[in-house]
Design an enzyme around this catalytic site. Sequence first.
Site, PDB file in Angstrom:
ATOM      1  N   ASP A  55       0.835  -1.208   0.000  1.00 34.33           N
ATOM      2  CA  ASP A  55       0.000   0.000   0.000  1.00 34.33           C
ATOM      3  C   ASP A  55       0.863   1.249   0.000  1.00 34.33           C
ATOM      4  OD1 ASP A  55      -2.487   1.541   0.222  1.00 34.33           O
ATOM      5  OD2 ASP A  55      -1.561   2.168   2.089  1.00 34.33           O
ATOM      6  N   ARG A  69      -0.307   6.465  -6.619  1.00 35.53           N
ATOM      7  CA  ARG A  69      -1.661   7.003  -6.842  1.00 35.53           C
ATOM      8  C   ARG A  69      -1.684   8.509  -6.649  1.00 35.53           C
ATOM      9  NH1 ARG A  69      -4.864   4.266  -2.604  1.00 35.53           N
ATOM     10  NH2 ARG A  69      -6.592   5.489  -3.407  1.00 35.53           N
ATOM     11  N   SER A 111      -6.801   0.203   0.364  1.00 34.22           N
ATOM     12  CA  SER A 111      -5.664   0.869   0.994  1.00 34.22           C
ATOM     13  C   SER A 111      -5.902   1.014   2.500  1.00 34.22           C
ATOM     14  CB  SER A 111      -5.494   2.240   0.324  1.00 34.22           C
ATOM     15  OG  SER A 111      -4.666   3.074   1.067  1.00 34.22           O
ATOM     16  N   LYS A 155      -4.244  -1.750   5.778  1.00 38.34           N
ATOM     17  CA  LYS A 155      -3.431  -1.285   6.915  1.00 38.34           C
ATOM     18  C   LYS A 155      -4.125  -1.607   8.235  1.00 38.34           C
ATOM     19  CE  LYS A 155      -3.249   2.645   4.813  1.00 38.34           C
ATOM     20  NZ  LYS A 155      -3.048   3.857   4.041  1.00 38.34           N
TER      21      LYS A 155
END
Length: 425
Positions: A163, A170, A185, A189
């Site tokens: 990520d 991104r 994303s 996490k």
Amino acid sequence: MSFSAVDVIRAKRDGGELTPEAIRWFINAYTAREVADEQASALLMAVYFQGMSASELSVWTDAMIRSGRRLDLSSVGRPTVDKHSTGGVGDKISLPLCPLVASFDVAVPQLSGRGLGHTGGTLDKMESIAGFRTGLSSAQFVDQLREIGAVICAAGDDLAPADRAMYALRDVTATIESIPLIASSIMSKKIAEGTDALVLDVKVGSGAFMRDVDRATMLAETMVGLGSDHGVRTVALLTSMDTPLGRTAGNALEVRETLEVLAGGGPKDVVEVTVALAAEMLELAGVEGDPATALADGRAMDKWRAMVSAQGGDPSAPLPVAREVEEVRAPSAGVVERIDALAVGLAAWRLGAGRARKEDPVSAGAGVVLRVGIGDSVAAGDVVAELHGDSAHQLDAGRTAMAGAFQIGTDTHEATSRIIGRVGD
Ligand code: URA
């Protein structure tokens, strides 16, 4: 199994469904830098336009979790529940919420991030407290959760590294605003962090990623689904972000407001959202209790002081202040109908509270203080806000960003709730 990156990109570009093997291969190969940035960028853009099915997204998220370590919090000895906000202006809720929920013997493992652009970051806010350390080892993180139950610190490099690499891409390829990419994303996490349960605060409005309720609901449903796919009980509240939350936007300024809330006062909207999220977290943890009482009777404040001290901070130290303060005055008489969250967020950023690039420093004292709220009557020339900055240049930039932030008219507003929806069982 090995794949051709070009074939994977072409399949998604043409609207095909990627196989689990192809997704896992691509994420692993990109994390190992065997797939080039331009190829990963092309796949992200293809996902941006074509989306992903629920099963593709679940595998994609799983591959991101497995790109690093999934923490094991089983030794903490109490239920673990975290909260994540999709980000807004003046959103300091994690600060009072973490010790508040921990005051009920629930552990809150808050692995947080820094601000970028007009939304502030929890770590930047906490670092305005003298001595406070946000870099803890995994062992220190787990020990503090066991002993105190409240931790706010930075995620280690081994937490969903896929990520980290993809988010950076991104950011520079205009592929942030995709529901499957945002959902995977955030959830990769939070799941890798090892929490048993999770409450999401999905912000909706001019100061948020999601400007309308339909897209925010879709994002919330996608994230709640990913949580349940991975055994993390997840609930989302949708909360409005057209107006800044509370009366402050800026690092130390938001800590100051947090202390007011922990002392049983503070702005009504901050208290409302904090208590609503805390109630959801306690429910997920299976613990009974009234969060509003724990704010009023000082238990949450005691936990805050214990958490700050455990991380090297001095909870009694004076907070930093900016060198200059300039007042903003109402251009006309009337009722405050609107305070634009985006304008206030941009002003706080330009005043020095936020950063344009991730390596930039932030000013602890900078930001905006609102002296009035929606529905307040003002006379022409009344002070409606304060700009806090360290230089004339920052004050100029903040003043420009704030122009037009206040809409003053004749509408008398009923106070409305910030909570506009809920997703989850
Ligand atoms: N926050 C994240 O962590 N990821 C996103 O994609 C957007 C917001």
